[in-house]
Design an enzyme around this catalytic site. Structure first.
Site, PDB file in Angstrom:
ATOM      1  N   HIS A   1      20.993  25.336  52.650  1.00  0.00           N
ATOM      2  CA  HIS A   1      20.584  24.413  51.595  1.00  0.00           C
ATOM      3  C   HIS A   1      19.311  24.974  50.957  1.00  0.00           C
ATOM      4  O   HIS A   1      18.441  25.502  51.651  1.00  0.00           O
ATOM      5  CB  HIS A   1      20.227  23.046  52.173  1.00  0.00           C
ATOM      6  CG  HIS A   1      21.381  22.250  52.698  1.00  0.00           C
ATOM      7  ND1 HIS A   1      22.323  22.760  53.550  1.00  0.00           N
ATOM      8  CD2 HIS A   1      21.719  20.951  52.502  1.00  0.00           C
ATOM      9  CE1 HIS A   1      23.196  21.801  53.858  1.00  0.00           C
ATOM     10  NE2 HIS A   1      22.858  20.695  53.234  1.00  0.00           N
TER      11      HIS A   1
ATOM     12  N   GLY B   1      18.508  19.631  56.283  1.00  0.00           N
ATOM     13  CA  GLY B   1      17.330  18.801  56.495  1.00  0.00           C
ATOM     14  C   GLY B   1      16.331  18.908  55.359  1.00  0.00           C
ATOM     15  O   GLY B   1      16.640  19.412  54.281  1.00  0.00           O
TER      16      GLY B   1
ATOM     17  N   GLU C   1      17.234  21.614  46.698  1.00  0.00           N
ATOM     18  CA  GLU C   1      17.726  20.234  46.589  1.00  0.00           C
ATOM     19  C   GLU C   1      16.583  19.300  46.206  1.00  0.00           C
ATOM     20  O   GLU C   1      16.710  18.497  45.284  1.00  0.00           O
ATOM     21  CB  GLU C   1      18.352  19.792  47.912  1.00  0.00           C
ATOM     22  CG  GLU C   1      18.903  18.378  47.887  1.00  0.00           C
ATOM     23  CD  GLU C   1      19.523  17.967  49.219  1.00  0.00           C
ATOM     24  OE1 GLU C   1      20.166  16.908  49.239  1.00  0.00           O
ATOM     25  OE2 GLU C   1      19.369  18.687  50.227  1.00  0.00           O
TER      26      GLU C   1
END
Length: 358
Positions: free
Chosen positions: A215, A188, A218
């Protein structure tokens, strides 16, 4: 528009052979590919027709425009609209099985599929039924296609700490935890979703034997990657694009052999990187960082893993041996057991040697 690079017609200078054909047959592993994000236009259309109250188009051609993103926030909005199509255990099974079919078509021998169970259970799918659906699809796919699937359960960052608690509970409850689960992630948005707040949940997942694969970096700076490493004890980094901005971080990743799950087309589609030629994958390789190539949400970005390897071939100036080495990076960085890694690595070597034989 998403940039693409097609290796058809690209000839290796030494062999004179078509790299596209080599890539198409190359045995591979994929480590960063999302469950719902891998739904093909055909499957999305079928699910949208099943649930006509959705805003998602039922026409596969109209989906191409629907899957054109203005920025990362727009991508998340569209992604969640597709998530809303997964409403029954049969929807879950259909999606999972068809994702495996597509991976097998690309010669993917092993994949760690990122699944967000919170998104399904909060929409009323029974927890046990959800787990049974993904496991049934996994076992059927392995028997029919030969592709081994494993799961990463990830926290949807946009849903807050409630989703973190629910995800870690589902991942660590021995009565529910699926056999194929190997890792714990966080996806997300990154902006406004600091990684350190998820430390207690990752600590619990790691204590239960799961591997950490959040993650990070990004759409935010390298400090997010540092947070993932220090607070979440990341063993691999999803994307890590901004790591190129911090030489000390690159050196740390290289020294500790912490792989980056690089997804070039995704980064262009979400505007995390402006153009493919500006993608930092070249800097990662120059710094000695372990790079794996992945497709992220392939149909949404109009790509697949073969196309991502073609992009890598151009950006990194790789021949067949270089591409084989890239494929072996993913195998080695996976959470497959040693025997499984050795088997796929040997298959890559055998395939490459046969291809290059006079």
């Amino acid at each position: 528009m998403t940039e693409h690079f097609d290796a058809r017609g690209t000839r290796d200078a030494q062999t004179g052979r078509d790299l596209h054909s080599f890539i198409a047959g190359l045995p591979k592993a994929e480590l960063h590919v999302h469950h719902v994000g891998s739904a093909s236009p055909r499957i999305v259309s079928e699910l949208a027709a099943r649930h006509p109250d959705s805003s998602v188009p039922t026409d596969p051609e109209a989906l191409a425009d629907y899957f054109t993103f203005t920025d990362f926030a727009h991508f998340i909005k569209v992604y969640l609209s597709v998530v809303d199509l997964i409403r029954t255990p049969e929807d879950v099974r259909l999606l999972t099985y068809e994702v495996a079919r597509e991976l097998a078509r690309q010669q993917v021998r092993y994949a760690e599929l990122t699944i967000t169970p919170f998104s399904s259970t909060r929409r009323g799918i029974d927890e046990r039924a959800f787990m049974d659906a993904i496991e049934d699809a996994r076992k059927s796919a392995e028997a029919e296609f030969g592709t081994v699937l494993r799961w990463c359960f990830d926290i949807p960052g946009e849903a807050g700490l409630e989703s973190a608690e629910e995800t870690v509970r589902l991942a660590t409850d021995d009565r529910l935890r699926p056999e194929g689960l190997v890792s714990f992630g966080l996806g997300g948005p990154e902006i406004g979703v600091p990684r350190p707040q998820f430390k207690p949940y990752f600590d619990r997942a790691i204590a239960a034997g799961l591997r950490s694969v959040p993650h990070a970096g990004e759409t935010t700076g390298p400090e997010t990657v540092w947070d993932a490493l220090t607070d979440l004890r990341a063993e691999r980094i999803g994307h890590g694009t901004s790591s190129a901005q911090d030489p000390k971080l690159l050196a740390h990743l290289a020294e500790h052999r912490i792989p980056l799950e690089v997804c070039p087309t995704s980064n262009i589609a979400t505007r995390a990187v402006r153009t493919l030629d500006e993608h930092p994958v070249k800097e990662f390789v120059r710094a000695g960082v372990v790079v794996t190539i992945n497709s992220d949400d392939p149909p949404m970005f109009g790509t697949d893993l073969n196309n991502e390897y073609a992009i890598a071939a151009r950006l990194l100036d790789l021949d067949e041996r270089g591409l084989a080495g890239l494929a072996k990076n993913s195998v080695e960085a996976s959470f497959l057991d040693a025997a499984g890694k050795a088997r796929i690595a040997a298959e890559i070597d055998t395939y490459t040697a046969a291809w290059l034989a006079p």
